[in-house]
Design an enzyme around this catalytic site. Structure first.
Site, PDB file in Angstrom:
ATOM      1  N   ASN A 149      -7.024   1.338  -2.623  1.00  0.00           N
ATOM      2  CA  ASN A 149      -7.266   0.881  -0.895  1.00  0.00           C
ATOM      3  C   ASN A 149      -8.093   1.339  -0.046  1.00  0.00           C
ATOM      4  O   ASN A 149      -7.629   2.873   0.215  1.00  0.00           O
ATOM      5  CB  ASN A 149      -5.760   0.273  -0.234  1.00  0.00           C
ATOM      6  N   GLY A 162       0.308  -1.056   0.262  1.00  0.00           N
ATOM      7  CA  GLY A 162      -0.043   0.307   0.114  1.00  0.00           C
ATOM      8  C   GLY A 162       0.287   1.228   0.090  1.00  0.00           C
ATOM      9  O   GLY A 162       2.330   1.250   0.537  1.00  0.00           O
ATOM     10  N   GLY A 172      -8.509 -13.470  -0.074  1.00  0.00           N
ATOM     11  CA  GLY A 172      -9.656 -14.429   1.179  1.00  0.00           C
ATOM     12  C   GLY A 172      -8.958 -15.706   2.018  1.00  0.00           C
ATOM     13  O   GLY A 172      -9.724 -16.331   1.247  1.00  0.00           O
ATOM     14  N   GLY A 173      -7.986 -16.261   2.309  1.00  0.00           N
ATOM     15  CA  GLY A 173      -7.678 -16.865   3.176  1.00  0.00           C
ATOM     16  C   GLY A 173      -7.623 -18.006   1.451  1.00  0.00           C
ATOM     17  O   GLY A 173      -7.382 -19.638   1.752  1.00  0.00           O
ATOM     18  N   ASN A 191      -0.524  -0.811  -5.305  1.00  0.00           N
ATOM     19  CA  ASN A 191      -2.192  -0.380  -3.959  1.00  0.00           C
ATOM     20  C   ASN A 191      -1.861   1.189  -3.748  1.00  0.00           C
ATOM     21  O   ASN A 191      -0.900   1.590  -3.767  1.00  0.00           O
ATOM     22  CB  ASN A 191      -1.872  -1.529  -2.796  1.00  0.00           C
ATOM     23  N   ASN A 199     -10.877  -6.809   1.662  1.00  0.00           N
ATOM     24  CA  ASN A 199     -10.025  -6.744   2.645  1.00  0.00           C
ATOM     25  C   ASN A 199     -10.294  -7.558   3.609  1.00  0.00           C
ATOM     26  O   ASN A 199     -10.560  -8.612   3.919  1.00  0.00           O
ATOM     27  CB  ASN A 199      -9.421  -5.396   3.084  1.00  0.00           C
ATOM     28  N   THR A 200      -8.632  -7.101   4.731  1.00  0.00           N
ATOM     29  CA  THR A 200      -8.745  -7.459   6.433  1.00  0.00           C
ATOM     30  C   THR A 200     -10.153  -8.008   6.963  1.00  0.00           C
ATOM     31  O   THR A 200     -10.703  -6.674   6.998  1.00  0.00           O
ATOM     32  CB  THR A 200      -7.366  -8.129   6.656  1.00  0.00           C
ATOM     33  N   CYS A 240      -8.437  -0.298   3.866  1.00  0.00           N
ATOM     34  CA  CYS A 240      -7.838  -0.163   5.014  1.00  0.00           C
ATOM     35  C   CYS A 240      -8.328  -0.643   6.802  1.00  0.00           C
ATOM     36  O   CYS A 240      -8.291   0.844   7.106  1.00  0.00           O
ATOM     37  CB  CYS A 240      -6.368   0.125   5.017  1.00  0.00           C
TER      38      CYS A 240
END
Lengths: 316, 261
Positions: free
Chosen positions: A138, A57, A254-255, A110, A203-204, A141
């Site tokens: 992004n 990022g 994601g994963g 990013n 994103n997370t 975040c």
């Protein structure tokens, strides 16, 4: 009878709405924040065989990030609160882009910011720089106090920053969405309408952990973003929902650890996938995923990856 | 740029050596050939998501040794490995200790399991240098009592006074500092914080005339190769990644008051 082994077609276009498109040789991308600026992994894996690399990022100015500890392992996952530490856009243009310009693998930058003007300033500096193939915006975040996710949880703000950036760049523009919202479809449609060429998600997920021996949060920043296998079903569901609603490419993230994980995302409607946290356990995770996808397609006689995109969406 | 290998290696031996600490030798010619004291290896532990950083404790022929405390899931798994088992190792990583050829007297300060990389350093430094190694632990059964290279002057320090000097390293170290040109340390954060008060005098003047003080930092790492910025710490030269810019730093460069681990 002679069996001819035909290499499955893996090429995808992440930005069909862009005049030049954003063509990847395959749909496996190294996710932002887990792959540095690419060259960190160059000695360990054949990075040129990746579909694309999304760099760390990047913000207008150098950022120090959050205090230690920044990382804690959880069951099947990882919490991080790096807080967007990065070298700033000028150093990216000066030190990293010239190297990327010699690479076969496309590099997507990013971009993060605290204000719309920040985002515009960063993409303006990336405009026309050789070695940069696209922007991942992004707006998701969870680890910074200002900006970032604020744009990603409000459809109007998400649309506003997307159209402002779109007007400031000729590069293909992908917008990375946050899962920390009540209606992901609403945000996705807002950024599509605002002109995004593609959407990446997720994103997370915001989370935390407490060190019971010390009686205090495990992370220096208290909360962090959860990634890894633990979040895959959530990510998959969101990709499935968004892919039904929008008409631009969706990139699943994601994963993803195995080829089967990646195929789940493709079948849910993703045009490509990003491999992130899995790179830490195995630096060649992305290429293992790619190889497994090819094997699957050969075994099933699937000629082109595009034949699989969203196939699980058509059932109902 | 140095060469990094990711290889499947074989366990040669794995035994409890001090209280709660294991010594594991693995066969890894690639790492053994190029490893430098202070460098580390990221080891995959079962199906855990993050590799564990282990400093290189010794090198002999094609083999390298790790000395690690058994504290969590990863180190428990490692402690159960037996001869012939396979380990996925990525290394050698990071920038190790700088052994200055003009220095004569080296003082090595080990806090607890921080002894691990300092034995490798002592072995490499011995031919040209005088080496004093101070090992501070809580009680005698945590002391490093393996055979040491012959000329190493070993000073055991125990908090409970059960062997050697009684107290903590920072209390006894001043009497060894006078003869030392170079100071090398590996231990807990508290030890480093205490050392900054002793070694760096008022206004940054060097009270004990030690030219250099190199310390090895331990923080949680994600990738181990400088990509994730999970292990960055504030220094007087900007943010530095412990895994790639370290783990060895000059004591005076780290902004200790900003680090809580």
């Amino acid at each position: 009878m002679k069996v001819v082994d035909i290499k499955p077609g893996l090429r995808v276009n992440l930005a069909p709405g862009h005049i030049k498109g954003l063509y990847l040789s395959n749909p496996v991308i190294a996710a932002s924040g887990t792959f540095g600026y690419g060259m960190e992994y160059a000695e360990l894996v054949d990075i040129q065989s990746l579909g694309a690399i999304i760099c760390k990022g990047t913000t207008l100015n150098v950022r120090k990030g959050n205090p230690q500890p920044r990382i804690v392992e959880t069951d099947c996952g990882l919490l991080n609160s790096v807080g967007l530490e990065n070298i700033g856009v000028d150093a990216v243009v000066r030190e990293k882009a010239p190297m990327w310009a010699d690479w076969r693998v496309p590099v997507i930058v990013n971009v993060s910011g605290e204000t719309i003007d920040d985002y515009i300033a960063v993409v303006s500096k990336l405009e026309g720089v050789p070695g940069i193939s696209g922007i991942e915006l992004n707006i998701s975040c969870p680890n910074v106090s200002r900006g970032g996710i604020e744009f990603g949880i409000n459809p109007e703000l998400a649309a506003e920053v997307t159209s402002a950036v779109k007007a400031a760049t000729d590069l293909p523009l992908m917008v990375k969405l946050s899962p920390n919202v009540s209606d992901i479809g609403e945000i996705a449609m807002a950024v599509e309408k605002a002109g995004a060429h593609a959407i990446s998600l997720i994103n997370t997920i915001r989370g935390m952990s407490i060190d019971v021996n010390k009686g205090r949060p495990s992370l220096g920043n208290v909360t962090g973003g959860l990634s890894g296998s633990a979040i895959r079903p959530i990510a998959l569901y969101m990709v499935y929902e968004v892919a039904k609603l929008v008409h631009i490419p969706v990139v699943g993230c994601g994963g993803v650890v195995t080829a089967s994980d990646a195929l789940e995302f493709i079948m849910a409607g993703a045009t490509a996938v990003q491999v992130g946290t899995a790179n830490f356990a195995d630096p060649s995770a992305s290429l293992v995923v790619l190889g497994g996808m090819e094997d699957f397609m050969r075994k099933k006689g699937i000629k082109n990856i595009t034949d699989l995109i969203g196939c699980a969406n058509q059932v109902s | 740029m140095q060469h990094i290998e990711k290889t499947l290696t074989t366990v040669i031996s794995n035994t409890e050596m001090m209280s709660g600490a294991h010594l594991m030798w693995i066969e890894d010619p690639d790492i053994a050939r190029v490893a430098h004291p202070g460098q580390f290896v990221m080891v995959r532990c079962d199906d855990l998501l993050l590799r564990r950083p282990l400093s290189i404790h010794r090198v002999a022929g094609n083999q390298i040794a790790f000395l690690f405390n058994v504290v969590g899931k990863g180190s428990h798994w490692l402690s159960r490995l037996r001869r012939g088992d396979t380990v996925d190792a990525l290394g050698p990583l990071g920038r190790g200790f700088d052994i200055n050829s003009t220095a004569r007297n080296l003082l090595l300060l080990a806090g607890g399991i921080g002894i691990a990389p300092l034995i490798f350093l002592a072995e490499r430094a011995l031919p040209q240098h005088r080496v004093v190694l101070v090992h501070g632990v809580r009680m005698s059964r945590q002391l490093y009592l393996q055979p040491l290279p012959e000329k190493v002057e070993f000073v055991p320090v125990t908090e409970d006074g059960s062997m050697g000097r009684a107290g903590v390293i920072s209390e006894v170290v001043s009497e060894f500092l006078d003869g030392a040109d170079h100071l090398y340390a590996c231990g807990p954060l508290e030890m480093y914080k205490a050392m900054t008060g002793m070694v760096v005098g008022e206004g940054g003047a060097n009270k004990f005339k030690v030219e250099h003080c190199q310390v090895s930092l331990e923080v949680r790492m994600g990738c181990g190769i400088g990509a994730c910025y999970g292990c960055s710490v504030p220094t007087r030269k900007g943010q530095k990644r412990v895994c790639a810019d370290g783990p060895v730093f000059d004591l005076r460069d780290i902004i200790w008051e900003e680090i809580k681990i």
